[in-house]
Design a protein around this motif. Structure first.
Motif, PDB file in Angstrom:
ATOM      1  N   ALA A  31      -6.050   4.429   4.661  1.00  0.00           N
ATOM      2  CA  ALA A  31      -5.266   4.221   3.448  1.00  0.00           C
ATOM      3  C   ALA A  31      -5.098   5.548   2.713  1.00  0.00           C
ATOM      4  N   VAL A  32      -3.862   5.946   2.504  1.00  0.00           N
ATOM      5  CA  VAL A  32      -3.541   7.170   1.780  1.00  0.00           C
ATOM      6  C   VAL A  32      -3.049   6.780   0.395  1.00  0.00           C
ATOM      7  N   ALA A  33      -3.567   7.449  -0.625  1.00  0.00           N
ATOM      8  CA  ALA A  33      -3.111   7.211  -1.997  1.00  0.00           C
ATOM      9  C   ALA A  33      -2.449   8.476  -2.518  1.00  0.00           C
ATOM     10  N   THR A  34      -1.222   8.316  -3.034  1.00  0.00           N
ATOM     11  CA  THR A  34      -0.519   9.425  -3.664  1.00  0.00           C
ATOM     12  C   THR A  34      -0.196   9.055  -5.102  1.00  0.00           C
ATOM     13  N   HIS A  35      -0.029  10.078  -5.928  1.00  0.00           N
ATOM     14  CA  HIS A  35       0.304   9.868  -7.332  1.00  0.00           C
ATOM     15  C   HIS A  35       1.739   9.354  -7.416  1.00  0.00           C
ATOM     16  N   ALA A  36       1.952   8.245  -8.093  1.00  0.00           N
ATOM     17  CA  ALA A  36       3.265   7.598  -8.143  1.00  0.00           C
ATOM     18  C   ALA A  36       4.333   8.479  -8.786  1.00  0.00           C
ATOM     19  N   VAL A  41      -0.825  14.076  -2.978  1.00  0.00           N
ATOM     20  CA  VAL A  41      -1.785  13.314  -2.185  1.00  0.00           C
ATOM     21  C   VAL A  41      -3.114  13.330  -2.924  1.00  0.00           C
ATOM     22  N   LEU A  42      -3.617  12.163  -3.263  1.00  0.00           N
ATOM     23  CA  LEU A  42      -4.867  12.074  -4.017  1.00  0.00           C
ATOM     24  C   LEU A  42      -6.072  11.873  -3.109  1.00  0.00           C
ATOM     25  N   MET A  43      -5.941  11.004  -2.128  1.00  0.00           N
ATOM     26  CA  MET A  43      -7.097  10.729  -1.283  1.00  0.00           C
ATOM     27  C   MET A  43      -6.703   9.974  -0.024  1.00  0.00           C
ATOM     28  N   LEU A  44      -7.601  10.040   0.944  1.00  0.00           N
ATOM     29  CA  LEU A  44      -7.552   9.221   2.150  1.00  0.00           C
ATOM     30  C   LEU A  44      -8.854   8.452   2.168  1.00  0.00           C
ATOM     31  N   ASP A  92       3.659   0.878  12.892  1.00  0.00           N
ATOM     32  CA  ASP A  92       2.882  -0.030  13.741  1.00  0.00           C
ATOM     33  C   ASP A  92       1.727  -0.681  12.988  1.00  0.00           C
ATOM     34  N   GLN A  93       1.797  -0.627  11.675  1.00  0.00           N
ATOM     35  CA  GLN A  93       0.885  -1.338  10.775  1.00  0.00           C
ATOM     36  C   GLN A  93      -0.589  -0.996  10.988  1.00  0.00           C
ATOM     37  N   ASP A  94      -0.866   0.292  11.288  1.00  0.00           N
ATOM     38  CA  ASP A  94      -2.278   0.685  11.391  1.00  0.00           C
ATOM     39  C   ASP A  94      -2.675   1.711  10.332  1.00  0.00           C
ATOM     40  N   ALA A  95      -1.828   1.857   9.311  1.00  0.00           N
ATOM     41  CA  ALA A  95      -2.141   2.709   8.166  1.00  0.00           C
ATOM     42  C   ALA A  95      -1.344   2.207   6.964  1.00  0.00           C
ATOM     43  N   VAL A  96      -1.912   2.381   5.774  1.00  0.00           N
ATOM     44  CA  VAL A  96      -1.197   2.022   4.549  1.00  0.00           C
ATOM     45  C   VAL A  96      -1.070   3.243   3.653  1.00  0.00           C
ATOM     46  N   TRP A  97      -0.024   3.228   2.870  1.00  0.00           N
ATOM     47  CA  TRP A  97       0.244   4.278   1.897  1.00  0.00           C
ATOM     48  C   TRP A  97       0.468   3.600   0.561  1.00  0.00           C
ATOM     49  N   MET A  98      -0.310   4.012  -0.437  1.00  0.00           N
ATOM     50  CA  MET A  98      -0.166   3.449  -1.771  1.00  0.00           C
ATOM     51  C   MET A  98       0.278   4.525  -2.747  1.00  0.00           C
TER      52      MET A  98
END
Length: 130
Positions: A31-36, A41-44, A92-98
């Motif tokens: 899961a990768v989180a980026t600042h909206a 990129v904030l974190m993995l 392929d639905q094996d990672a998410v990005w928020m």
């Protein structure tokens, strides 16, 4: 049992409308989180099925801590809650990005940095950069 359906075929997985995350052998998904607002990129981190479902249900990021072997509500102790603006899944639905809006002091890293990616590799060495 993950609580999420399994895609019946590649077409459904890659082009369908059903969320069918493919967790690895340990039951985790990246899961990768980026600042909206800034795109930074904030974190993995990692999510198990429960963390992903809680994130969807609450609109706040939940992760699975591999080192502590437990569910982790981001910001529960630090105040750095991540409000989810958008959640995407890769092809392929094996990672998410928020895309998230960090709360509290706006940071994401347990070291006190705004992003977990605060060092640059230069000539084989790590150099701290904002």
């Amino acid at each position: 049992m993950t609580g999420f359906p399994t895609a019946p075929d590649k077409q459904a997985l890659e082009q369908g409308q059903t969320l069918s995350p493919r967790f690895d052998a340990a039951g985790l998904i990246a899961a990768v989180a980026t600042h909206a607002e800034t795109g930074e990129v904030l974190m993995l981190a990692w999510m198990n099925a429960e963390a992903l479902q809680r994130t969807i249900d609450t609109g706040e990021a939940h992760y699975f801590s591999r080192s502590r072997n437990e569910l982790w509500h981001k910001g529960a102790t630090s105040g750095q809650v991540q409000k989810v603006v958008e959640l995407r899944v890769d092809c392929d639905q094996d990672a998410v990005w928020m895309k998230v809006r960090p709360q509290g002091d706006g940071g994401a890293c347990h070291t006190g940095q705004r992003s977990c990616f605060y060092r640059v590799v230069e000539n084989g060495r790590l150099v701290k950069r904002p």
